[in-house]
Design a protein around this motif. Structure first.
Motif, PDB file in Angstrom:
ATOM      1  N   SER A 114       0.821  -1.223   0.000  1.00 20.05           N
ATOM      2  CA  SER A 114       0.000   0.000   0.000  1.00 20.05           C
ATOM      3  C   SER A 114       0.850   1.265   0.000  1.00 20.05           C
ATOM      4  O   SER A 114       0.312   2.367   0.056  1.00 20.05           O
ATOM      5  N   PHE A 115       2.166   1.097  -0.046  1.00 21.91           N
ATOM      6  CA  PHE A 115       3.071   2.247   0.024  1.00 21.91           C
ATOM      7  C   PHE A 115       4.159   2.168  -1.046  1.00 21.91           C
ATOM      8  O   PHE A 115       4.475   1.087  -1.548  1.00 21.91           O
ATOM      9  N   GLU A 116       4.721   3.327  -1.337  1.00 20.06           N
ATOM     10  CA  GLU A 116       6.001   3.428  -2.023  1.00 20.06           C
ATOM     11  C   GLU A 116       7.006   3.695  -0.903  1.00 20.06           C
ATOM     12  O   GLU A 116       6.960   4.743  -0.262  1.00 20.06           O
ATOM     13  N   HIS A 117       7.865   2.758  -0.635  1.00 17.35           N
ATOM     14  CA  HIS A 117       8.788   2.898   0.488  1.00 17.35           C
ATOM     15  C   HIS A 117      10.003   3.731   0.070  1.00 17.35           C
ATOM     16  O   HIS A 117      10.639   3.449  -0.945  1.00 17.35           O
ATOM     17  N   ILE A 118      10.297   4.754   0.849  1.00 14.25           N
ATOM     18  CA  ILE A 118      11.274   5.769   0.459  1.00 14.25           C
ATOM     19  C   ILE A 118      12.679   5.442   0.942  1.00 14.25           C
ATOM     20  O   ILE A 118      13.643   5.472   0.171  1.00 14.25           O
ATOM     21  N   GLY A 119      12.815   5.150   2.228  1.00 13.04           N
ATOM     22  CA  GLY A 119      14.140   4.852   2.753  1.00 13.04           C
ATOM     23  C   GLY A 119      14.104   4.655   4.252  1.00 13.04           C
ATOM     24  O   GLY A 119      13.209   5.140   4.941  1.00 13.04           O
ATOM     25  N   LYS A 267      13.497  12.385  -4.646  1.00 15.67           N
ATOM     26  CA  LYS A 267      13.792  13.668  -4.002  1.00 15.67           C
ATOM     27  C   LYS A 267      13.745  13.546  -2.483  1.00 15.67           C
ATOM     28  O   LYS A 267      14.603  14.085  -1.776  1.00 15.67           O
ATOM     29  N   VAL A 268      12.731  12.842  -1.974  1.00 18.50           N
ATOM     30  CA  VAL A 268      12.620  12.668  -0.521  1.00 18.50           C
ATOM     31  C   VAL A 268      13.784  11.830  -0.006  1.00 18.50           C
ATOM     32  O   VAL A 268      14.380  12.131   1.034  1.00 18.50           O
ATOM     33  N   ASN A 269      14.118  10.778  -0.734  1.00 14.26           N
ATOM     34  CA  ASN A 269      15.233   9.921  -0.325  1.00 14.26           C
ATOM     35  C   ASN A 269      16.535  10.722  -0.259  1.00 14.26           C
ATOM     36  O   ASN A 269      17.313  10.576   0.691  1.00 14.26           O
ATOM     37  N   GLU A 298      14.618   1.007  -2.998  1.00 13.01           N
ATOM     38  CA  GLU A 298      14.538  -0.426  -3.273  1.00 13.01           C
ATOM     39  C   GLU A 298      15.008  -1.252  -2.078  1.00 13.01           C
ATOM     40  O   GLU A 298      14.399  -2.276  -1.741  1.00 13.01           O
ATOM     41  N   GLN A 299      16.067  -0.807  -1.436  1.00 15.77           N
ATOM     42  CA  GLN A 299      16.570  -1.527  -0.261  1.00 15.77           C
ATOM     43  C   GLN A 299      15.579  -1.473   0.894  1.00 15.77           C
ATOM     44  O   GLN A 299      15.375  -2.464   1.598  1.00 15.77           O
ATOM     45  N   TYR A 300      14.944  -0.319   1.068  1.00 14.59           N
ATOM     46  CA  TYR A 300      13.973  -0.213   2.158  1.00 14.59           C
ATOM     47  C   TYR A 300      12.734  -1.054   1.862  1.00 14.59           C
ATOM     48  O   TYR A 300      12.191  -1.709   2.753  1.00 14.59           O
ATOM     49  N   THR A 306      10.827  -8.298   3.751  1.00 16.99           N
ATOM     50  CA  THR A 306      11.490  -9.418   4.431  1.00 16.99           C
ATOM     51  C   THR A 306      11.052  -9.547   5.889  1.00 16.99           C
ATOM     52  O   THR A 306      10.737 -10.647   6.359  1.00 16.99           O
ATOM     53  N   ASP A 307      11.012  -8.412   6.615  1.00 14.21           N
ATOM     54  CA  ASP A 307      10.655  -8.488   8.032  1.00 14.21           C
ATOM     55  C   ASP A 307       9.161  -8.707   8.245  1.00 14.21           C
ATOM     56  O   ASP A 307       8.758  -9.304   9.253  1.00 14.21           O
TER      57      ASP A 307
END
Length: 323
Positions: A114-119, A267-269, A298-300, A306-307
Motif C-alpha cells: 500500500s506504500f512506495e517505500h522511500i528509505g 527527491k525525498v530519499n 529499493e533496499q527499504y 522481508t521483516d
C-alpha cells in the motif's frame, strides 16, 4: 466524428500526464506532512522531528510532524496509506508496523504493497537484561536455571506481540526452555517492575536499558545486533552464543502512498540522506539508541517485505491475534 473524439481523448490524456509530470518536477510547492503513528514526545517522535527539520532545509518547504498514536501504529499508518499520492503526506513506518500486519485481526492496508517505500532512517538493537541481584550471572546461567525449573523464571515485555515478546518466544523455541511471559501495557511499566524486583528478566531497546546498566541496576546478558555494542562491549551477541536467528534490529523509515511519482520518492530519499549525514542528527539518533540506516527506496522496500514475512511467520506459528 469518432476520430475527432479519439483525438480529443488523447489530448486530454496527454494534458493530464503533462500536468502530473510538471507537478512531480516542481514538487514541493507547499508544506510536507509526516505522519508519526506514535505518541508525541516518544523516541520515534524525537527522531523524526529533527529529521523533518533537516529535510525542510533541503526541500525548501516546511515539514510538519503529525502524531496519530494508536495500538500497533495502525490508525496513523492507515491515514498515510489512503492519502493522495502527491508527495505531500509521508508516513513513518517501522518494524512494529510490519509486525502489526499479521498480529492484528483486521489491518486496513498492506504494509508492503500500500506504500512506495522511500528509505530507512535508523535501526536499534534489543538488549536482554536481568536485575543485577537476580542471581543470574550470564546468558548460559539463565538457560541452565530455566532448564532446571521450567516456567519458574518470569520475563516482562511491553505487550503481547511486541518485539521483546517475539524475541523471547524465539529464544525459548531455539534453546528448548520455558519461561513465563508477563505482558505490560508499554515498555515503561515493564521496566519499572523489573527494576522493582517483581520480574527478573526483560528484553528492551538499548536506550531504555543503558542508564540502568551504567548505574549497576541491570546486567546485559546478550544483544540482538549483528555486532557487539560499544556501550556494553562485554555483552555477547545472540549469534556469538549460537542463536543467529535472534539477530535483529528495530528499524524505522519513511514511506509514501502507493502511486506517488518515482521522481518525488527520489527527491525525498535524497533529502533524507542529506539529513542523515548531519552530526547533530546522528547524535540525537545515538541518544535514542539508533544507528543510521541510510538506504535506497529499493533496499527499504526489501527490508519491509522481508521483516513482514519473517515476523508474520512467527506470529502465525504462535497463534497470536489482537483485536
Amino acid at each position: 466524428m469518432l476520430k475527432t473524439f479519439q483525438l480529443a481523448c488523447a489530448a486530454l490524456a496527454f494534458a493530464a500526464t503533462a500536468s502530473g509530470y510538471a507537478q512531480a518536477t516542481d514538487w514541493p510547492t507547499k508544506p510536507v506532512r509526516i505522519i508519526v503513528p506514535a505518541p508525541a514526545g516518544g523516541p520515534y517522535d524525537r527522531t523524526i522531528r529533527p529529521l523533518g527539520q533537516h529535510m525542510a532545509q533541503t526541500l525548501m518547504q516546511p515539514v510538519v510532524i503529525e502524531n496519530r498514536a494508536s495500538a500497533g501504529n495502525i490508525v496513523g499508518t492507515q491515514v498515510g496509506a489512503t492519502a493522495a499520492p502527491d508527495g505531500y503526506t509521508l508516513t513513518m513506518t517501522g518494524l512494529q508496523t510490519a509486525i502489526s500486519q499479521t498480529l492484528y485481526e483486521s489491518v486496513p492496508y498492506d504494509i508492503v504493497n500500500s506504500f512506495e517505500h522511500i528509505g530507512a532512517v535508523g535501526e536499534g538493537a534489543q538488549w536482554l537484561v536481568v536485575r543485577s541481584d537476580a542471581s543470574i550471572e550470564s546468558f548460559k546461567d539463565l538457560l541452565a536455571k530455566a532448564r532446571q525449573e521450567p516456567g519458574k523464571i518470569d520475563y516482562a515485555s511491553s505487550g503481547a506481540g511486541s518485539t521483546g515478546h517475539l524475541l523471547m518466544e524465539q529464544l525459548q523455541r531455539a534453546a528448548g526452555i520455558q519461561l513465563t511471559h508477563v505482558p505490560y501495557k508499554g515498555g515503561a511499566p515493564a521496566l519499572q517492575d523489573v527494576l522493582g524486583g517483581v520480574v527478573s528478566v526483560t528484553i528492551i531497546p538499548s536506550n531504555a536499558a543503558l542508564t540502568h546498566v551504567q548505574s549497576g541496576k541491570l546486567k546485559v546478558l546478550a544483544v540482538s545486533s549483528a555486532q557487539r555494542s560499544p556501550q556494553v562491549a562485554s555483552a555477547p551477541t545472540f549469534a556469538e552464543l549460537g542463536y543467529k536467528d535472534l539477530t535483529m534490529s528495530a528499524w524505522v523509515g519513511l514511506s509514501a502512498p502507493k502511486g506517488t511519482p518515482k521522481s518525488i520518492i527520489q527527491k525525498v530519499n535524497a533529502a533524507m540522506r542529506t539529513a542523515l549525514a548531519d552530526p547533530a542528527l546522528l547524535k540525537q539518533m545515538e541518544f535514542e539508541g539508533l544507528t543510521t540506516l541510510s538506504t535506497t527506496p529499493e533496499q527499504y522496500t526489501q527490508l519491509v517485505r522481508t521483516d513482514t514475512e519473517r515476523w508474520g511467520k512467527l506470529v502465525r506459528s504462535l497463534h497470536l491475534k489482537v483485536n
